[in-house]
Design an enzyme around this catalytic site. Structure first.
Site, PDB file in Angstrom:
ATOM      1  N   LYS A 118      -8.157 107.837  56.449  1.00 28.62           N
ATOM      2  CA  LYS A 118      -8.600 109.132  55.902  1.00 28.62           C
ATOM      3  C   LYS A 118      -7.414 109.987  55.432  1.00 28.62           C
ATOM      4  O   LYS A 118      -6.259 109.659  55.701  1.00 28.62           O
ATOM      5  CB  LYS A 118      -9.363 109.885  56.997  1.00 28.62           C
ATOM      6  CG  LYS A 118      -8.462 110.277  58.175  1.00 28.62           C
ATOM      7  CD  LYS A 118      -9.237 110.884  59.314  1.00 28.62           C
ATOM      8  CE  LYS A 118      -8.304 111.240  60.461  1.00 28.62           C
ATOM      9  NZ  LYS A 118      -9.061 111.599  61.670  1.00 28.62           N
ATOM     10  N   TYR A 342      17.681 130.663  52.036  1.00 26.35           N
ATOM     11  CA  TYR A 342      16.958 131.894  52.343  1.00 26.35           C
ATOM     12  C   TYR A 342      17.334 132.413  53.729  1.00 26.35           C
ATOM     13  O   TYR A 342      17.453 131.642  54.671  1.00 26.35           O
ATOM     14  CB  TYR A 342      15.443 131.644  52.311  1.00 26.35           C
ATOM     15  CG  TYR A 342      14.939 131.347  50.931  1.00 26.35           C
ATOM     16  CD1 TYR A 342      15.024 132.296  49.924  1.00 26.35           C
ATOM     17  CD2 TYR A 342      14.394 130.109  50.639  1.00 26.35           C
ATOM     18  CE1 TYR A 342      14.560 132.018  48.644  1.00 26.35           C
ATOM     19  CE2 TYR A 342      13.926 129.817  49.366  1.00 26.35           C
ATOM     20  CZ  TYR A 342      14.016 130.781  48.375  1.00 26.35           C
ATOM     21  OH  TYR A 342      13.559 130.502  47.117  1.00 26.35           O
TER      22      TYR A 342
HETATM   23  C1  LIG Z   1      -8.800 110.435  62.572  1.00 27.04           C
HETATM   24  C2  LIG Z   1      -9.823 109.708  63.337  1.00 27.04           C
HETATM   25  C3  LIG Z   1      -9.492 108.571  64.077  1.00 27.04           C
HETATM   26  C4  LIG Z   1      -8.078 108.017  64.175  1.00 27.04           C
HETATM   27  O1  LIG Z   1      -7.274 108.850  64.940  1.00 27.04           O
HETATM   28  P1  LIG Z   1      -5.726 108.530  65.250  1.00 27.04           P
HETATM   29  O2  LIG Z   1      -5.403 109.502  66.303  1.00 27.04           O
HETATM   30  O3  LIG Z   1      -4.990 108.770  64.001  1.00 27.04           O
HETATM   31  O4  LIG Z   1      -5.633 107.126  65.690  1.00 27.04           O
HETATM   32  C5  LIG Z   1     -10.501 107.914  64.746  1.00 27.04           C
HETATM   33  N1  LIG Z   1     -11.782 108.361  64.680  1.00 27.04           N
HETATM   34  C6  LIG Z   1     -12.150 109.454  63.980  1.00 27.04           C
HETATM   35  C7  LIG Z   1     -13.568 109.875  63.972  1.00 27.04           C
HETATM   36  C8  LIG Z   1     -11.174 110.174  63.298  1.00 27.04           C
HETATM   37  O5  LIG Z   1     -11.533 111.245  62.600  1.00 27.04           O
END
Ligand SMILES: *Cc1c(COP(=O)(O)O)cnc(C)c1O
Length: 449
Positions: A118, A342
């Site tokens: 994702k 800055y």
């Molecule tokens: C992001 C996500 C994961 C993976 O999480 P990590 O901590 O990156 O391994 C698993 N399940 C769901 C529903 C998520 O949104």
């Protein structure tokens, strides 16, 4: 004003810890090309010609197209025309992603993997990371949260089944289901919606049930899930392939798992098949051995970073799968009393060389990296000083100008412990997720197969 770099160690000797094959910067834009394209007025004859790219089978570039999709355009053929040599870029190492997936599979004792790609593939590019994982026997499913990412994977021709771990508007839902994307129903209107969808498709809709066992974000609350499931299955609207829950990563995880198991037992008792149960994200792989169930669902670990506190356990060999890189665009010798960036909060106490790297927080390098982080140039790492601004980061080089205009700087990567994503997370006191997921979506990507 005190000399802020007093607390920084002198530039560390190189400590190569990675066997990740190097993607030569020359595949992106050679130093000679850089200097010429940047109009930096350096005699080209004084430069060593760039060596031919070695150690990669194919380099692909992903121009920052509106869709964000990667393309197989040759890097060399396009940089001269439309690539600003001042831009930062990301290198993605597909082999490292695959090695990490095998390591996750080992930790999960062979259970299948729902690989979470994702949020722009954790910054590395949704399609780039999906292609690396596609067709790996260990990876059963690719998980995304946003509708656009599911479509992006479909357009890219990824063959691994896709799981949408979020809701879609009804028309998108129908198209996604028609094209084989697995949905994750959890709302009260899911029985109605999905029976309509099943009628439209003329077959049950393949789904993973999303159960909230106590994290209070997404999912049907476990205590309401059984009657809901009865309704959902009454009209043969769904084919349940899996059932998922999410752990909040606290001491309550065991209680969440108990609640999830209690629901699963009651559902099975009542004759509802649940498919594969999955709960474990990266954190649980390290800290909740009882949560691995029939599949695991990590994201972070696949890209070679560790959940907080897990790196020191020595339980897994994960390798950062990307580099954030940019060129050095200015090298200057400061006089005592001269300031940097800055706030003028770094003042030279003695004559000192500094260098400016063409990447900053708008590219995803953390603002707070100025507190103790280092950047690798060649074999040595140098402290970040002054401020990380939107597009620039300044390094203290030292008494000698040991870096040159056009040199490639690596801000994040596997090549030195100082620039490992977890080191940056610890030194900048930010979440390691931010080190990856905040990488700019605009950054060109060079992907090694
Ligand atoms: C992001 C996500 C994961 C993976 O999480 P990590 O901590 O990156 O391994 C698993 N399940 C769901 C529903 C998520 O949104």
């Amino acid at each position: 004003m005190p000399h802020e770099s007093a607390r920084d160690a002198p530039p560390a000797a190189p400590e190569p810890t990675s066997d990740v094959p190097d993607i030569p910067p020359e595949t992106h834009l050679g130093r000679r090309d850089f200097l010429l394209a940047a109009g930096l007025g350096i005699a080209a004859g004084s430069l060593v010609p760039a060596p031919p790219p070695a150690g990669i089978r194919e380099a692909k570039a992903s121009p920052p197209s509106p869709s964000g999709a990667t393309s197989r355009t040759s890097v060399r053929s396009r940089h001269a025309r439309d690539e600003n040599p001042h831009d930062a870029w990301i290198e993605v190492n597909s082999d490292a992603i695959r090695a990490n997936a095998r390591e996750v599979s080992r930790m999960a004792e062979g259970r299948s993997i729902v690989a979470v790609v994702k949020n722009n593939g954790y910054g590395l590019g949704t399609v780039a990371v999906a292609r690396a994982l596609d067709a790996l026997p260990e990876v059963a499913t690719l998980g995304v949260v946003k509708v656009d990412e599911a479509f992006e994977l479909l357009e890219a021709g990824v063959t691994t089944p896709i799981l949408l771990m979020g809701l879609a508007p009804p028309d998108a839902e129908e198209e996604l289901a028609r094209r084989g994307v697995r949905l994750t129903p959890y709302t009260d209107d899911a029985p109605d919606r999905l029976s309509r969808l099943a009628r439209a498709l003329d077959r049950p809709v393949p789904v993973h049930l999303y159960i909230d066992s106590g994290m209070g974000r997404l999912g049907m609350p476990d205590h309401r899930a059984l009657p809901w499931l009865e309704e959902l299955t009454a009209s043969r609207a769904v084919a349940v392939e899996g059932t998922m829950t999410e752990l909040a990563e606290t001491e309550y995880d065991d209680e969440q798992l108990r609640r999830f198991h209690a629901f699963a037992a009651a559902a099975r008792e009542a004759g509802f098949p649940l498919g594969r149960l999955h709960a474990a994200a990266s954190h649980a792989l390290f800290f909740r051995p009882g949560s691995l169930l029939s599949a695991v669902r990590p994201g972070l670990a696949l890209f070679g970073a560790f959940p907080a506190g897990a790196r020191a356990l020595g339980m897994a060999e994960l390798r950062p799968a990307h580099r954030l890189r940019a060129r050095i665009i200015r090298v200057e010798r400061l006089r005592p009393g001269d300031a940097v960036s800055y706030g003028r909060n770094w003042i030279a106490e003695r004559p000192v060389w500094v260098a400016v790297v063409a990447a900053g927080h708008a590219d995803g390098y953390p603002r707070r990296a100025v507190d103790g982080c280092r950047v690798l140039v060649g074999e040595r790492s140098y402290p970040v000083i002054g401020a990380v601004s939107a597009s620039h980061t300044v390094l203290e080089i030292g008494d000698e100008p040991s870096v040159s205009l056009g040199d490639v700087a690596t801000l994040v990567g596997p090549d030195d412990p100082a620039i490992h994503p977890n080191t940056i997370s610890e030194r900048a006191e930010i979440s390691v997720y931010d080190v990856l997921m905040h990488l700019g979506g605009h950054l060109p990507k060079v992907v090694s197969d």
